[in-house]
Scaffold this motif. Structure first.
Motif, PDB file in Angstrom:
ATOM      1  N   GLU A 114       0.836  -1.264   0.401  1.00  0.00           N
ATOM      2  CA  GLU A 114      -0.056  -0.018  -0.154  1.00  0.00           C
ATOM      3  C   GLU A 114       0.616   1.126  -0.006  1.00  0.00           C
ATOM      4  N   TYR A 124      -2.404   4.544  -3.852  1.00  0.00           N
ATOM      5  CA  TYR A 124      -2.866   2.708  -4.629  1.00  0.00           C
ATOM      6  C   TYR A 124      -2.063   2.042  -3.689  1.00  0.00           C
ATOM      7  N   LYS A 125      -2.411   0.869  -4.581  1.00  0.00           N
ATOM      8  CA  LYS A 125      -2.237  -0.691  -3.998  1.00  0.00           C
ATOM      9  C   LYS A 125      -1.495  -1.266  -5.537  1.00  0.00           C
ATOM     10  N   ASP A 126      -0.157  -1.925  -5.049  1.00  0.00           N
ATOM     11  CA  ASP A 126       0.321  -3.088  -5.743  1.00  0.00           C
ATOM     12  C   ASP A 126       0.017  -4.337  -5.337  1.00  0.00           C
ATOM     13  N   TYR A 145       4.556  -9.691 -11.035  1.00  0.00           N
ATOM     14  CA  TYR A 145       3.944  -8.508 -10.564  1.00  0.00           C
ATOM     15  C   TYR A 145       2.279  -8.387 -11.380  1.00  0.00           C
ATOM     16  N   LYS A 148      -2.127  -2.958 -10.325  1.00  0.00           N
ATOM     17  CA  LYS A 148      -2.769  -2.124  -9.341  1.00  0.00           C
ATOM     18  C   LYS A 148      -3.958  -2.143  -8.962  1.00  0.00           C
ATOM     19  N   ASN A 149      -4.404  -1.864  -7.756  1.00  0.00           N
ATOM     20  CA  ASN A 149      -5.771  -1.630  -7.346  1.00  0.00           C
ATOM     21  C   ASN A 149      -5.834  -2.713  -7.680  1.00  0.00           C
TER      22      ASN A 149
END
Length: 157
Positions: A114, A124-126, A145, A148-149
């Motif tokens: 976060e 945002y969140k990764d 990966y 995001k979000n």
């Protein structure tokens, strides 16, 4: 042999009163006392029956005929040792139960990061997937990966 505490006359072991002065012998007898451990040995003994220290006849003393039981102080030591062992086992059990390594070898973990601004507002969140393999010589891992979000959170479901 009993030695009279009043006149130092040696009397037989079964004598109740001194043959010389007639005074009571009060349950005392002459014996060899070990200078090393304090064990009472019979007259004529050449070594202590407990620690095998050589005894000479100069170690004789008047001792009581009554047997006084020794206090068992070792019992408290054993109790303390057992209690300490139980306490260590409890700490090990609870420590292993309530702590968790963040990454378990061979298991896939989901990571969420976060990001906040200066006012502690969520920016945002990764989302990532982490996989590790561990052998004795080295640790290998791979990270993927996801995004995001909500776009990164959807593949985790």
């Amino acid at each position: 042999m009993k030695k009279c505490p009043y006149c130092n006359t040696l009397n037989p072991d079964d004598a109740e009163v001194c043959e010389n002065c007639g005074k009571p012998l009060k349950g005392q007898m002459l014996a060899l006392v070990c200078p090393n451990c304090g064990k009472v040995n019979a007259l004529g003994s050449r070594e202590c029956s407990v620690c095998h220290t050589k005894l000479s006849q100069s170690h004789h003393q008047l001792v009581s005929r009554e047997i006084i039981p020794r206090k068992n102080n070792k019992r408290w030591g054993y109790i303390a040792l057992i209690a300490f062992g139980i306490l260590i086992a409890l700490f090990v059990y609870l420590g292993g139960r309530y702590t968790r390594s963040p990454f378990i070898p061979g298991k896939i973990e989901a990571l969420e990061f976060e990001y906040y601004d200066g006012n502690r507002k969520l920016l945002y969140k990764d989302y990532y997937i982490f996989n590790s393999t561990d052998n004795l010589s080295q640790t290998n891992f791979s990270i993927a990966y996801l995004g995001k979000n909500s776009s990164g959170k959807n593949p985790l479901r």
